[in-house]
Design a protein around this motif. Structure first.
Motif, PDB file in Angstrom:
ATOM      1  N   HIS A  73     -39.487 -56.024  -9.081  1.00 19.08           N
ATOM      2  CA  HIS A  73     -38.496 -55.397  -8.531  1.00 19.08           C
ATOM      3  C   HIS A  73     -37.248 -55.626  -8.797  1.00 19.08           C
ATOM      4  O   HIS A  73     -37.129 -57.302  -8.037  1.00 19.08           O
ATOM      5  CB  HIS A  73     -39.222 -55.230  -6.905  1.00 19.08           C
TER       6      HIS A  73
ATOM      7  N   ALA B 251     -34.190 -50.717  -9.183  1.00 21.69           N
ATOM      8  CA  ALA B 251     -34.611 -49.629  -8.145  1.00 21.69           C
ATOM      9  C   ALA B 251     -34.929 -49.535  -7.213  1.00 21.69           C
ATOM     10  O   ALA B 251     -36.057 -51.584  -7.130  1.00 21.69           O
ATOM     11  CB  ALA B 251     -35.440 -49.096  -9.667  1.00 21.69           C
ATOM     12  N   THR B 252     -35.792 -49.087  -6.363  1.00 21.67           N
ATOM     13  CA  THR B 252     -37.127 -49.558  -5.094  1.00 21.67           C
ATOM     14  C   THR B 252     -37.795 -49.100  -5.806  1.00 21.67           C
ATOM     15  O   THR B 252     -38.401 -48.621  -6.026  1.00 21.67           O
ATOM     16  CB  THR B 252     -36.644 -48.320  -4.742  1.00 21.67           C
ATOM     17  N   GLY B 253     -38.352 -50.098  -4.591  1.00 20.87           N
ATOM     18  CA  GLY B 253     -39.958 -50.122  -5.003  1.00 20.87           C
ATOM     19  C   GLY B 253     -40.475 -51.037  -6.236  1.00 20.87           C
ATOM     20  O   GLY B 253     -39.260 -51.339  -6.681  1.00 20.87           O
ATOM     21  N   TYR B 254     -41.341 -51.122  -6.161  1.00 20.94           N
ATOM     22  CA  TYR B 254     -41.993 -51.893  -7.730  1.00 20.94           C
ATOM     23  C   TYR B 254     -42.490 -51.398  -8.867  1.00 20.94           C
ATOM     24  O   TYR B 254     -43.179 -50.191  -8.226  1.00 20.94           O
ATOM     25  CB  TYR B 254     -43.529 -52.636  -6.779  1.00 20.94           C
TER      26      TYR B 254
ATOM     27  N   ASP C 290     -33.396 -55.953  -7.784  1.00 24.16           N
ATOM     28  CA  ASP C 290     -31.709 -55.478  -6.903  1.00 24.16           C
ATOM     29  C   ASP C 290     -30.897 -55.937  -7.161  1.00 24.16           C
ATOM     30  O   ASP C 290     -30.873 -56.967  -7.354  1.00 24.16           O
ATOM     31  CB  ASP C 290     -32.546 -55.065  -5.309  1.00 24.16           C
TER      32      ASP C 290
ATOM     33  N   GLU D 243     -36.735 -60.372   0.831  1.00 24.36           N
ATOM     34  CA  GLU D 243     -37.392 -59.144  -0.048  1.00 24.36           C
ATOM     35  C   GLU D 243     -39.005 -58.799   0.301  1.00 24.36           C
ATOM     36  O   GLU D 243     -39.689 -59.922   0.382  1.00 24.36           O
ATOM     37  CB  GLU D 243     -38.207 -59.890  -1.922  1.00 24.36           C
TER      38      GLU D 243
END
Length: 598
Positions: free
Chosen positions: A522, A554-557, A524, A481
């Motif tokens: 983040h 979700a993608t990203g922070y 996932d 990650e």
């Protein structure tokens, strides 16, 4: 390295949630539907009022904004009260007539139109905690016989705790304090009262509410009710009514509004440019109105002056009679200038309200009748005012802690800032709208003698497993990650099997300080669907700040921020707790934390 493992036998809990979806725990962790005979919105016995409200305000599925129009759009409304004649006040509530009113039973599972409590907290960066032990009084004229029942519907619909006469949260009294001999019913003012107590509930759901009903809308009765609200112990009083200025108002100032140690908010009026009383009283906080819409910026919202037409928009102006308070420093007006701060009021971007006496259920409301109780609630979240203070001065010492509204006007005027927004102070919006609670407390620069600082140690986890107390392997530079910054982060769960990870740190927030807790998150997951199987809970001592789950992947922070000012003078343990079930991984990755004081 952690990895997503293939799904094996489903747990019994998961099988039950598929077979019996009505029994599934909601993503937000909200209270289940009340059992027969229970109060609407009542929390389960083991869930505290504050915990339930925090979950309701931070739940991901509560964040959707059901837009009803654009800023400044001309929408049909009903003004609930007649124009005030001399010696009387009019309420400023406006109800949309183009949006069909519906009873809660007819609305079914659909969310009400208009801004919700979670929307207001998002727009104004308000804490999901705070307000416990505080009482906000609402002063209006006449009686709303459905006030308590309608309030119960509003709060239960949005997942907030019950606020009733029986549990001591809600009180409804006459101008003399009687709970049994109330004024005559009035449909127009009933809608105003519904709006007011709903907005206090939205902003400060942990607060108690006292509704003080004047016998009539004349200045004397409303003034007596104002004094009664203070005598009953309220340190925050909202007033969504007013009228034209008169030479007698300075006498009324002393009789009814000179209450040091009490934050009194007053609507600026809805007839566009022009001063209104009691908003121009030197002892109150005059609250202007904005149009509030979502935006693709870092805040997620934008605001402009509420102005619909030549006769509809927020009030503002220079008083003809009231002297200028020492803390008000604009130079174009020699007397009291209106407004001080502002909040949403445009009916086109209005708030959700439930009223069955003056209305027919759920509706969208606007007017500065909405902005005054919103600001009263923010004052309550900020804490008890200084005993000798007139809290209208507080925002003037904390201008950096407000959202400066710089666009729009509410009419034409010879001195531009009296009616036109600009950078810094202006009449229609004052110094701006709330950005947290710091602008509504005593002191300068964020409160008292506080020295700005960042309190967390090893805030970005780059020193590895130091300062923090963490589960084995939770603080890591594992490349499975990505970190938000640097190479280390806190990676909770992600095993695809029953697992619990925790990461915590204790900090002491100095007395007199405001504190903001932030972190990047983040999420996932290999989970699919809308059921929360794996959860991350963020707490401050015993208070739940937020709950996230696999549904939030979700993608990203994403940056998360919470106000910890209520913990000033205390040591608070901040804790991330991740719980993963028997199959399909969810990773909760936290980085670049901060507790900043100001």
């Amino acid at each position: 390295m952690r990895e997503s493992r293939p799904s094996r036998n489903r747990s019994l809990r998961r099988l039950l949630s598929v077979a019996l979806p009505a029994l599934a725990i909601s993503v937000a962790g909200l209270a289940a539907a009340p059992t027969a005979g229970a109060q609407p919105g009542a929390a389960a016995p083991h869930v505290s009022r504050a915990t339930q409200n925090a979950k309701a305000l931070t739940a991901p599925d509560r964040q959707t904004f059901h837009s009803t129009g654009k800023a400044g759009q001309k929408v049909p409304t009903a003004h609930l009260c007649a124009t005030a004649k001399p010696g009387h006040a009019s309420c400023f509530a406006q109800r949309r007539t183009d949006i069909k009113q519906r009873l809660a039973s007819a609305l079914a599972a659909a969310a009400p139109s208009g801004l919700s409590p979670a929307n207001l907290h998002s727009a104004y960066a308000l804490p999901s905690t705070g307000g416990s032990g505080m009482t906000v009084a609402v002063v209006d004229a006449y009686n709303n016989p459905n006030a308590e029942a309608d309030l119960a519907t509003y709060r239960s619909t949005f997942g907030l705790s019950a606020c009733t006469k029986a549990n001591g949260c809600f009180k409804q009294v006459s101008q003399t304090g009687s709970t049994t001999s109330l004024p005559a019913n009035d449909a127009g003012w009933a809608g105003e009262e519904a709006l007011d107590i709903d907005m206090v509930s939205a902003v400060c759901p942990n607060c108690s509410i006292t509704l003080v009903e004047a016998n009539s809308a004349n200045d004397t009765d409303l003034g007596i009710a104002e004094n009664e609200a203070v005598s009953l112990g309220a340190k925050f009083v909202s007033n969504s009514w007013g009228g034209g200025e008169a030479s007698s108002q300075t006498t009324e100032d002393t009789q009814y509004f000179k209450h040091p140690g009490v934050a009194i908010t007053v609507s600026a009026g809805d007839e566009a440019y022009g001063a209104e009383y009691p908003a121009t009283s030197q002892y109150v906080t005059a609250v202007g109105g904005t149009a509030l819409t979502t935006a693709a910026n870092s805040r997620g919202w934008s605001e402009s002056v509420w102005h619909t037409s030549a006769t509809e928009g927020t009030g503002s102006g220079c008083s003809a009679y009231d002297p200028k308070p020492t803390w008000q420093t604009d130079t174009g007006c020699a007397k009291r200038m209106e407004s001080d701060v502002s909040a949403v009021a445009d009916p086109a971007t209005g708030v959700a309200v439930y009223d069955t006496f003056g209305g027919s259920g759920w509706a969208v409301y606007g007017g500065t009748s909405a902005s005054a109780p919103i600001i009263a609630g923010v004052y309550a979240l900020a804490g008890t005012p200084g005993a000798t203070d007139y809290p209208a001065k507080y925002p003037y010492s904390h201008t950096a802690n407000l959202n400066d509204v710089t666009t729009g006007n509410n009419g034409s005027c010879s001195t531009s800032y009296f009616c036109t927004a600009r950078a810094g102070y202006d009449g229609p919006t004052g110094w701006g709208t709330p950005n947290g609670t710091a602008a509504f407390t005593a002191g300068t620069g964020g409160g008292g003698t506080c020295t700005p600082a960042q309190l967390l140690g090893n805030a970005g986890f780059e020193s590895g497993n130091t300062v923090w107390t963490a589960s084995s392997g939770a603080i890591t530079n594992d490349t499975g990650e990505a970190a938000h910054g640097g190479s280390y982060k806190a990676w909770l769960d992600g095993y695809g099997s029953s697992h619990t990870d925790t990461v915590s740190q204790s900090v002491t927030i100095p007395a007199g300080c405001h504190a903001s807790f932030s972190f990047y998150l983040h999420v996932d997951t290999a989970e699919t669907g809308t059921t929360a199987f794996d959860k991350l809970t963020v707490t401050a001592n015993t208070t739940t700040l937020a709950t996230y789950s696999n549904v939030n992947a979700a993608t990203g922070y994403a940056l998360k921020t919470f106000d910890l000012s209520a913990f000033a003078g205390q040591t608070v343990t901040l804790k991330f707790s991740g719980v993963e079930d028997t199959s399909l991984q969810t990773s909760f990755v936290v980085d670049d934390t901060s507790v900043a004081t100001s």
